[in-house]
Scaffold this active site. Structure first.
Site, PDB file in Angstrom:
ATOM      1  CG  ASN A   7      23.335  42.077  43.441  1.00  0.00           C
ATOM      2  OD1 ASN A   7      22.777  42.927  44.148  1.00  0.00           O
ATOM      3  ND2 ASN A   7      24.566  41.670  43.677  1.00  0.00           N
ATOM      4  NE  ARG A  91      23.973  40.485  47.677  1.00  0.00           N
ATOM      5  CZ  ARG A  91      24.745  41.546  47.856  1.00  0.00           C
ATOM      6  NH1 ARG A  91      24.815  42.479  46.946  1.00  0.00           N
ATOM      7  NH2 ARG A  91      25.450  41.664  48.959  1.00  0.00           N
ATOM      8  CG  HIS A 180      30.098  38.795  52.493  1.00  0.00           C
ATOM      9  ND1 HIS A 180      31.091  39.330  53.287  1.00  0.00           N
ATOM     10  CD2 HIS A 180      29.965  39.643  51.457  1.00  0.00           C
ATOM     11  CE1 HIS A 180      31.547  40.444  52.735  1.00  0.00           C
ATOM     12  NE2 HIS A 180      30.856  40.664  51.622  1.00  0.00           N
ATOM     13  N   GLY A 210      37.126  40.163  49.895  1.00  0.00           N
ATOM     14  CA  GLY A 210      37.128  40.925  48.644  1.00  0.00           C
ATOM     15  C   GLY A 210      37.227  42.380  49.024  1.00  0.00           C
ATOM     16  CD  GLU A 384      28.161  36.799  46.967  1.00  0.00           C
ATOM     17  OE1 GLU A 384      29.011  37.475  46.373  1.00  0.00           O
ATOM     18  OE2 GLU A 384      27.561  37.187  47.978  1.00  0.00           O
TER      19      GLU A 384
HETATM   20  P1  AMP Z   1      35.365  41.326  45.273  1.00  0.00           P
HETATM   21  O1  AMP Z   1      34.783  42.376  46.184  1.00  0.00           O
HETATM   22  O2  AMP Z   1      35.229  39.947  45.768  1.00  0.00           O
HETATM   23  O3  AMP Z   1      34.951  41.505  43.842  1.00  0.00           O
HETATM   24  O4  AMP Z   1      36.950  41.608  45.283  1.00  0.00           O
HETATM   25  C1  AMP Z   1      37.465  42.758  44.704  1.00  0.00           C
HETATM   26  C2  AMP Z   1      38.886  42.956  45.151  1.00  0.00           C
HETATM   27  O5  AMP Z   1      39.691  41.802  44.805  1.00  0.00           O
HETATM   28  C3  AMP Z   1      39.560  44.109  44.425  1.00  0.00           C
HETATM   29  O6  AMP Z   1      39.349  45.309  45.085  1.00  0.00           O
HETATM   30  C4  AMP Z   1      41.001  43.725  44.464  1.00  0.00           C
HETATM   31  O7  AMP Z   1      41.558  44.307  45.617  1.00  0.00           O
HETATM   32  C5  AMP Z   1      41.034  42.232  44.638  1.00  0.00           C
HETATM   33  N1  AMP Z   1      41.648  41.569  43.495  1.00  0.00           N
HETATM   34  C6  AMP Z   1      41.096  41.270  42.303  1.00  0.00           C
HETATM   35  N2  AMP Z   1      41.992  40.685  41.495  1.00  0.00           N
HETATM   36  C7  AMP Z   1      43.164  40.605  42.187  1.00  0.00           C
HETATM   37  C8  AMP Z   1      44.477  40.088  41.909  1.00  0.00           C
HETATM   38  N3  AMP Z   1      44.772  39.532  40.741  1.00  0.00           N
HETATM   39  N4  AMP Z   1      45.406  40.177  42.898  1.00  0.00           N
HETATM   40  C9  AMP Z   1      45.096  40.723  44.091  1.00  0.00           C
HETATM   41  N5  AMP Z   1      43.902  41.232  44.396  1.00  0.00           N
HETATM   42  C10 AMP Z   1      42.923  41.170  43.471  1.00  0.00           C
END
Ligand code: AMP
Length: 397
Positions: A7, A91, A180, A210, A384
């Site tokens: 990626n 990706r 996504h 996310g 992914e």
């Molecule tokens: P992603 O883009 O899927 O990697 O998601 C990242 C986001 O997930 C981060 O910016 C956090 O806001 C959220 N995140 C990760 N761990 C936690 C947690 N334990 N509780 C709440 N939010 C989380």
């Protein structure tokens, strides 16, 4: 078969070597600051072996070579010889209307990806750099491109056309593409299995939430609508992206603050969303802390975030004339019980009943609705890289 999943960003390269028999990563890592001072983090069995060690990494080709050196390292290598790598899965963010599925990469495919650069100027050129770098370093290994947009190519015209003059579609292919897709495809298939549904006869909504976030309606295994649009800016409120707003706001701010369109786009992409609304950061954990500390802006941001997601679930229930099951995935979807509970609280009229105890569990494949809930709701952790490895194996296998 061993698949190297790549990626590639403009100055970074994430990788995983996946054994497709066990479907487990043998090694993974990240090259950062490519072209600056180069940092490599390499993990085997989830354990860091090299932590942000500085490496001369003038370009992506050198980065790929360094990754390969790690994979065959005498001390902690996971393969003996590079010939053990059977395929590389890349990706690629934007496949435009040209790619409705993954493809084996050849010169024509590379040219077609380059033709989509206009649609994703930050991402596609970087993805191509990764492809070219691997081609040079592993010239005889088959490579596959897996597109973020491909899964959504099944959307009907009524879902992807914007209410603007048709010439913009004809001239520039301006339409909803959605992103996504690899995650929405992976999660919807897994959700069907977990909920005991026949995917070919199912109405599923996936909330991939996310830092970026999108909601997708998956009817009989096919995407029929999704919240992101021409770019990932549209849709739900995100970490730093505004999601959908009245486009007239752009003109309004431009006039009030004498700002250029580029400056406003930076605000909407990088300074808005949870971060901009709360005045804190984009990280949901900071918003949660802000709410606990009684910060009114954090509370308002969290409420709007949840309300927005719930509205899309409602809209997509209408799009499919019903819903059988809903999945929460990605960083916030997997780890934030308050978001799952909050969204589900809006869906009582559909017969959604939250299981209070299960709702508290995080990051696991688990049903968070009660047994008698009319609509089944699950946490389905996304993967992914594994999805890319599966696609690659299916084509090269
Ligand atoms: P992603 O883009 O899927 O990697 O998601 C990242 C986001 O997930 C981060 O910016 C956090 O806001 C959220 N995140 C990760 N761990 C936690 C947690 N334990 N509780 C709440 N939010 C989380």
């Amino acid at each position: 078969m061993k698949v190297l999943v790549i990626n590639c960003g403009s100055s970074s390269l994430k990788y995983q070597l996946i054994d497709s028999e066990t479907e487990q990563p043998m090694a993974s890592g990240l090259c950062e600051r490519i072209g600056i001072d180069g940092q490599l983090t390499h993990k085997v069995n989830g354990k860091k072996l090299k932590d942000e060690e500085k490496n001369a990494m003038p370009n992506h080709e050198v980065a790929v070579q360094l990754v390969l050196n790690e994979l065959v390292n005498e001390e902690y290598g996971v393969i003996k010889d590079l010939s053990e790598i059977n395929a590389v899965g890349h990706r690629v963010v934007h496949g435009g209307e040209k790619f409705a599925s993954s493809v084996i990469i050849n010169d024509e495919v590379i040219a077609a990806i380059a033709e989509c650069n206009d649609l994703a100027p930050l991402h596609n050129p970087a993805n191509l750099i990764g492809i070219e770098a691997c081609k040079k370093v592993l010239p005889n290994v088959p490579m596959v491109a897996v597109f973020d947009t491909a899964f959504h190519q099944t959307m009907p015209e009524k879902a992807y056309m914007y209410g603007i003059p048709h010439k913009y579609y004809e001239d520039y292919k301006i339409r909803r593409y959605g992103f996504h897709g690899t995650s929405h495809s992976f999660v919807s298939k897994r959700l069907a299995e977990l909920a005991g549904l026949d995917i070919n006869n199912s109405k599923i909504i996936v909330c991939h939430i996310g830092n970026g976030g999108s909601v997708t309606a998956v009817l009989n295994g096919e995407s029929v609508d999704t919240s992101m649009g021409l770019t990932p800016l549209e849709g739900i409120i995100m970490g730093t992206r505004s999601g959908s707003i009245d486009p007239a706001i752009i003109e309004f701010i431009a006039h009030k603050e004498n700002k250029s369109i580029d400056e406003i786009m930076t605000i909407l992409n990088k300074k808005s969303g949870l971060e901009g609304m709360s005045g804190l950061t984009s990280d949901f954990r900071d918003i949660r802390k802000g709410v606990a500390d009684g910060n009114p802006l954090a509370k308002a941001a969290m409420e709007a975030y949840i309300y927005n997601i719930a509205k899309y679930v409602g809209a997509y229930t209408v799009a499919m004339n019903g819903v059988d099951a809903i999945a929460f995935t990605a960083g916030i979807g997997e780890n934030a019980p308050e978001v799952r509970k909050g969204v589900m609280a809006h869906l009582g009229f559909l017969g959604v009943k939250a299981d209070e105890e299960a709702c508290k569990i995080t990051a696991e494949e688990i049903m968070v609705s009660t047994k008698d809930s009319k609509v089944k709701v699950f946490i389905v952790p996304t993967n992914e890289e594994l999805a890319i490895a599966r696609e690659t194996k299916a084509l090269v296998g």
